[in-house]
Design a protein around this motif. Sequence first.
Motif, PDB file in Angstrom:
ATOM      1  N   ALA A   1      33.693 -26.052  -4.082  1.00  0.00           N
ATOM      2  CA  ALA A   1      32.234 -26.062  -3.897  1.00  0.00           C
ATOM      3  C   ALA A   1      31.911 -26.009  -2.400  1.00  0.00           C
ATOM      4  O   ALA A   1      31.043 -25.246  -1.969  1.00  0.00           O
ATOM      5  N   ALA A   2      32.619 -26.819  -1.614  1.00  0.00           N
ATOM      6  CA  ALA A   2      32.366 -26.848  -0.163  1.00  0.00           C
ATOM      7  C   ALA A   2      32.642 -25.481   0.455  1.00  0.00           C
ATOM      8  O   ALA A   2      31.866 -24.982   1.279  1.00  0.00           O
ATOM      9  N   GLU A   3      33.723 -24.856   0.018  1.00  0.00           N
ATOM     10  CA  GLU A   3      34.085 -23.539   0.557  1.00  0.00           C
ATOM     11  C   GLU A   3      33.018 -22.496   0.204  1.00  0.00           C
ATOM     12  O   GLU A   3      32.664 -21.645   1.029  1.00  0.00           O
ATOM     13  N   CYS A   4      32.489 -22.572  -1.002  1.00  0.00           N
ATOM     14  CA  CYS A   4      31.452 -21.621  -1.435  1.00  0.00           C
ATOM     15  C   CYS A   4      30.196 -21.814  -0.571  1.00  0.00           C
ATOM     16  O   CYS A   4      29.611 -20.846  -0.086  1.00  0.00           O
ATOM     17  N   ILE A   5      29.809 -23.089  -0.361  1.00  0.00           N
ATOM     18  CA  ILE A   5      28.622 -23.367   0.463  1.00  0.00           C
ATOM     19  C   ILE A   5      28.853 -22.842   1.883  1.00  0.00           C
ATOM     20  O   ILE A   5      28.017 -22.129   2.451  1.00  0.00           O
ATOM     21  N   ALA A   6      29.995 -23.209   2.459  1.00  0.00           N
ATOM     22  CA  ALA A   6      30.248 -22.858   3.875  1.00  0.00           C
ATOM     23  C   ALA A   6      30.289 -21.346   4.077  1.00  0.00           C
ATOM     24  O   ALA A   6      29.863 -20.847   5.122  1.00  0.00           O
ATOM     25  N   SER A   7      30.768 -20.619   3.062  1.00  0.00           N
ATOM     26  CA  SER A   7      30.886 -19.173   3.274  1.00  0.00           C
ATOM     27  C   SER A   7      29.562 -18.438   3.067  1.00  0.00           C
ATOM     28  O   SER A   7      29.432 -17.297   3.504  1.00  0.00           O
ATOM     29  N   HIS A   8      28.582 -19.078   2.426  1.00  0.00           N
ATOM     30  CA  HIS A   8      27.304 -18.376   2.181  1.00  0.00           C
ATOM     31  C   HIS A   8      26.121 -18.955   2.951  1.00  0.00           C
ATOM     32  O   HIS A   8      25.070 -18.323   2.999  1.00  0.00           O
ATOM     33  N   PHE A   9      26.294 -20.159   3.518  1.00  0.00           N
ATOM     34  CA  PHE A   9      25.145 -20.784   4.190  1.00  0.00           C
ATOM     35  C   PHE A   9      24.796 -19.984   5.448  1.00  0.00           C
ATOM     36  O   PHE A   9      25.666 -19.699   6.274  1.00  0.00           O
ATOM     37  N   THR A  10      23.523 -19.658   5.575  1.00  0.00           N
ATOM     38  CA  THR A  10      23.138 -18.752   6.657  1.00  0.00           C
ATOM     39  C   THR A  10      22.522 -19.489   7.855  1.00  0.00           C
ATOM     40  O   THR A  10      22.314 -18.890   8.906  1.00  0.00           O
ATOM     41  N   GLY A  11      22.245 -20.811   7.707  1.00  0.00           N
ATOM     42  CA  GLY A  11      21.606 -21.555   8.802  1.00  0.00           C
ATOM     43  C   GLY A  11      22.635 -22.171   9.748  1.00  0.00           C
ATOM     44  O   GLY A  11      23.830 -21.847   9.709  1.00  0.00           O
ATOM     45  N   GLU A  12      22.154 -23.089  10.605  1.00  0.00           N
ATOM     46  CA  GLU A  12      23.020 -23.824  11.543  1.00  0.00           C
ATOM     47  C   GLU A  12      23.705 -24.959  10.784  1.00  0.00           C
ATOM     48  O   GLU A  12      23.034 -25.886  10.314  1.00  0.00           O
ATOM     49  N   LYS A  13      25.019 -24.902  10.685  1.00  0.00           N
ATOM     50  CA  LYS A  13      25.715 -25.947   9.922  1.00  0.00           C
ATOM     51  C   LYS A  13      25.508 -27.333  10.533  1.00  0.00           C
ATOM     52  O   LYS A  13      25.368 -28.329   9.826  1.00  0.00           O
TER      53      LYS A  13
END
Length: 228
Positions: A52-64
């Motif tokens: 789940a974390a990997e999916c979020i990190a690879s698609h999140f477009t904002g400033e982490k």
Amino acid sequence: MSDSRTFEEVKAQVLSAHSCSGPKEKVKFYNTWAEKYEQDVAILDYNAPFLAAECIASHFTGEKESAVILDVACGTGLVSGHLKKMGFRHFVGVDASEKMLNLATKTGLYQELKKSMLCQDPFPVQDESYDIVVIVGALSIGHVPVSVIKELWQATKPGGFVCMTTRGNADNFEYKTELERVIRVMEEEKKWSCVAINEVANWEKAVSEHERGYITGVVYLYQRAHQV
Ligand SMILES: C[S@@+](CC[C@H](N)C(=O)[O-])C[C@H]1O[C@@H](n2cnc3c(N)ncnc32)[C@H](O)[C@@H]1O
């Protein structure tokens, strides 16, 4: 830390949850499992928090670094732990189990932790206040009702992301079907749009008598519409 258990012992622990008669019993089960939870799920090769974390990190477009994440049914903190390694910094957790929350507190990951019985207590955060809302390992038969996803959506900022997971094995078939129906209806209502649906073969090791090897699972990532 106590000694780790055998796969057969962990299997018996997980299967004992089947006798839980409702949400309160299920939370009691997690209170008694909390101390051994992380060791035991490592034995089950429970990959959902990382996936789940990997999916979020690879698609999140904002400033982490500045994104604020709501980790629902956070347990001991495995999901936020992975997200932190992937560059995220701000986490708020929600769970009904006091013992799981105590362990989550000790990780030092969370700015805030809230004790709440989902779908019974009022959802414990403000509407439209999180960049990312994630729920892992709790959308399945005998855990949290499907109706919680409307509350997850409500807590997400317009344009923010909701990440959900469920199991693909036989005993969860009806729950998964209903989850996907509600997700689809919300998509038709233009409340959110699909970013990714990742079907995973090696979700975790099977524990039921009817299954062998690994069970499957799914990660769903949706983006809340900017306007509804
Ligand atoms: C399998 S654990 C998942 C924990 C964490 N997300 C992970 O992936 O490691 C399920 C969590 O859901 C919580 N939970 C189950 N039913 C709940 C409910 N009705 N309300 C709030 N939390 C609940 C349990 O206390 C437990 O911490």
